[in-house]
Design a protein around this motif. Sequence first.
Motif, short mmCIF file in Angstrom:
data_model
loop_
_atom_site.label_atom_id
_atom_site.label_comp_id
_atom_site.label_asym_id
_atom_site.label_seq_id
_atom_site.Cartn_x
_atom_site.Cartn_y
_atom_site.Cartn_z
N THR B 157 -17.40 -1.28 8.34
CA THR B 157 -16.79 0.04 8.56
C THR B 157 -15.79 0.35 7.46
OG1 THR B 157 -16.99 -0.39 10.92
CG2 THR B 157 -15.59 1.45 10.26
N LEU B 158 -14.98 -0.65 7.11
CA LEU B 158 -13.96 -0.42 6.08
C LEU B 158 -14.61 -0.07 4.75
CD1 LEU B 158 -11.24 -3.14 6.73
CD2 LEU B 158 -11.22 -0.72 7.32
N ASP B 159 -15.68 -0.79 4.40
CA ASP B 159 -16.35 -0.51 3.14
C ASP B 159 -16.81 0.94 3.09
OD1 ASP B 159 -15.96 -2.97 2.01
OD2 ASP B 159 -17.80 -3.83 2.84
N ALA B 160 -17.37 1.41 4.23
CA ALA B 160 -17.83 2.79 4.28
C ALA B 160 -16.65 3.76 4.19
CB ALA B 160 -18.62 3.01 5.57
N LEU B 161 -15.58 3.43 4.91
CA LEU B 161 -14.39 4.30 4.90
C LEU B 161 -13.80 4.38 3.49
CD1 LEU B 161 -12.41 3.36 8.15
CD2 LEU B 161 -13.47 5.55 7.61
N PHE B 162 -13.75 3.22 2.81
CA PHE B 162 -13.18 3.20 1.46
C PHE B 162 -13.94 4.17 0.56
CE2 PHE B 162 -11.59 -1.48 1.84
CZ PHE B 162 -10.62 -1.05 2.72
N GLY B 163 -15.27 4.13 0.68
CA GLY B 163 -16.09 5.02 -0.15
C GLY B 163 -15.79 6.48 0.13
N LEU B 164 -15.67 6.81 1.43
CA LEU B 164 -15.42 8.20 1.82
C LEU B 164 -14.06 8.67 1.32
CD1 LEU B 164 -16.71 7.99 5.48
CD2 LEU B 164 -17.72 9.36 3.67
N ILE B 165 -13.06 7.79 1.46
CA ILE B 165 -11.70 8.19 1.07
C ILE B 165 -11.60 8.29 -0.44
CG2 ILE B 165 -9.27 7.52 1.11
CD1 ILE B 165 -9.82 6.21 3.83
N ALA B 166 -12.23 7.33 -1.14
CA ALA B 166 -12.18 7.34 -2.61
C ALA B 166 -12.79 8.63 -3.14
CB ALA B 166 -12.91 6.12 -3.17
N ALA B 167 -13.85 9.12 -2.47
CA ALA B 167 -14.52 10.33 -2.92
C ALA B 167 -13.66 11.57 -2.73
CB ALA B 167 -15.85 10.50 -2.18
N GLU B 168 -12.62 11.45 -1.91
CA GLU B 168 -11.76 12.60 -1.64
C GLU B 168 -10.85 12.92 -2.83
OE1 GLU B 168 -11.93 14.55 0.81
OE2 GLU B 168 -10.01 15.53 1.13
N GLY B 169 -10.66 11.91 -3.71
CA GLY B 169 -9.90 12.16 -4.93
C GLY B 169 -8.42 12.43 -4.70
N LEU B 170 -7.80 11.63 -3.82
CA LEU B 170 -6.36 11.76 -3.61
C LEU B 170 -5.63 11.07 -4.76
CD1 LEU B 170 -6.32 10.84 0.17
CD2 LEU B 170 -6.06 13.13 -0.79
N ALA B 171 -4.31 11.24 -4.79
CA ALA B 171 -3.51 10.55 -5.80
C ALA B 171 -3.73 9.05 -5.66
CB ALA B 171 -2.03 10.89 -5.59
N PRO B 172 -3.86 8.33 -6.79
CA PRO B 172 -4.11 6.88 -6.68
C PRO B 172 -2.89 6.16 -6.12
CG PRO B 172 -3.69 7.52 -8.96
CD PRO B 172 -3.77 8.79 -8.16
N GLY B 173 -3.12 4.91 -5.68
CA GLY B 173 -2.04 4.11 -5.12
C GLY B 173 -1.07 3.68 -6.21
#
Lengths: 199, 293
Positions: B157-173
């Motif tokens: 689930t986390l792997d999938a969530l990471f992909g979805l969030i990364a695609a959102e293009g928010l400010a990097p950590g």
Amino acid sequence: MQILRRYWMLVLVSVLTGCGYNGIQTRDQAVKASWAELLSQYQRRADLIPNIVNSVKGETNFEQETLVRVIDARAKATSIQVTPELANDPAALQKFQQAQGEVSSAVSRLLAVSENYPSLKSNQGFQDLRAELEGTENRIAIARNRYIKAVEEYNVFIRQLPQNLTATVFGYKEKPQFAVENEREMAKPPTVDFGGAKK
Amino acid sequence: MRWWIASLALLFAIALPAARAADAARGADGLLLVPPLARVSDPGGFLAPADRAALESKLAAFEATHGSQIAIVMVASTKPEPIEDFAHRVGDAWKIGRRGIGDGVLIVVAVQDRTARIDVARRLEGAIPDVTARRLIRDQMAPHFASKDYAGGLTATLDALFGLIAAEGLAPGTGDAARGDRQHSAADGESAIRSLIPFIIAGVLLGALLRRLFGVLGTLLAAGGVVAIVAFVMSSLLLGAVAGLVVFVLTPFGGPMMMATQVLGGRGGGFSLGGFRSGGGGDFSGGGASGNW
């Protein structure tokens, strides 16, 4: 004279800031914002219902009574004109709340009944709509609680000294509150018993 | 008095993990209490310690690179409360997600109820719509959970969530994620050093005492102790060395330093000893989905 006028301006400003006028404004705006949020969630639900009704209609021998109830409840809720005054009129608010509560309960019944149709359970389109509708119901429950909290905060604030004087002067009245009953409780899915009638 | 609180907190931080409650605590009304903030909260021990650590460092690494905060709460049952209500209470209390951005996701798993929920903070409702959240539960969690492989389901689930969030293009950590992330970048210096303050205070206190007993040797002892504790708790030898050095230098000025840290600590407001600090920006207003397995 000039100096005296300035002095009075100063007194007026300090009285206005010290009398809770700004506090009333802040809380009044918070109530309005949470009301708008609640309305937009109700609207979202009203928009979703025709889609789910259509996808269920394709199902032969789907419990017609459930379907009709959803359609009627939605029609009744959307027929209420939502004006800004609605939130300040206890009787109208009560009516509005009741109509929306009926939609909640009709929708949750529809979703509960749909569990009994294997073809709906495997229908991806229906399942997606279901997730959206459930999500909207959940958002409504939260938006409703936040509205209740905002109104409560506002009402308590304008009753306290010295804000109650300011509120009287500027005509800020107590706002009507939603009934305390839990909408989720009202929307509890009924137990559905087909008694083996469905083959 | 602040240093007293800080050193007490330090004691608790060391003692607490050992005395962890067997299951999630409930209040007088029979409802689950909101658990203490953690990346992975699992008082019932449904995850093996190694799996739990792996999930934690996975989440920490993602926060370091992408900034979004994700937390997992494992409980036996949320009953009599629906999982949505419990998840919302936790989300509302933790407010995970960066301040000003509000990118948080909360995963709640009620093992005995065989129910899971992905609660999405408002900022991420676009990246993770309800339908997607529901599919994640059905496709990633459920197959693993059915065979009691909770870590496997959560990882997928986390792997999938990471992909979805990364695609959102928010400010990097900012690279700021203390536990599990051993490479601290320069950018997180401020918050890392702020979280060192309680250790330094405790060290200086101890140092002042030891110095009276053993002279300079006592100061060295205190500094060394702080190095060891910080390195252990925050898993960074570099931070430990920094804290140790500060303690060594400051111990002779114990008195005035107390005043200074009172000012500093008062402004810093809150520190995290476990390494996870909520950004406080997540607005959980009902997004996400629940599902069974």
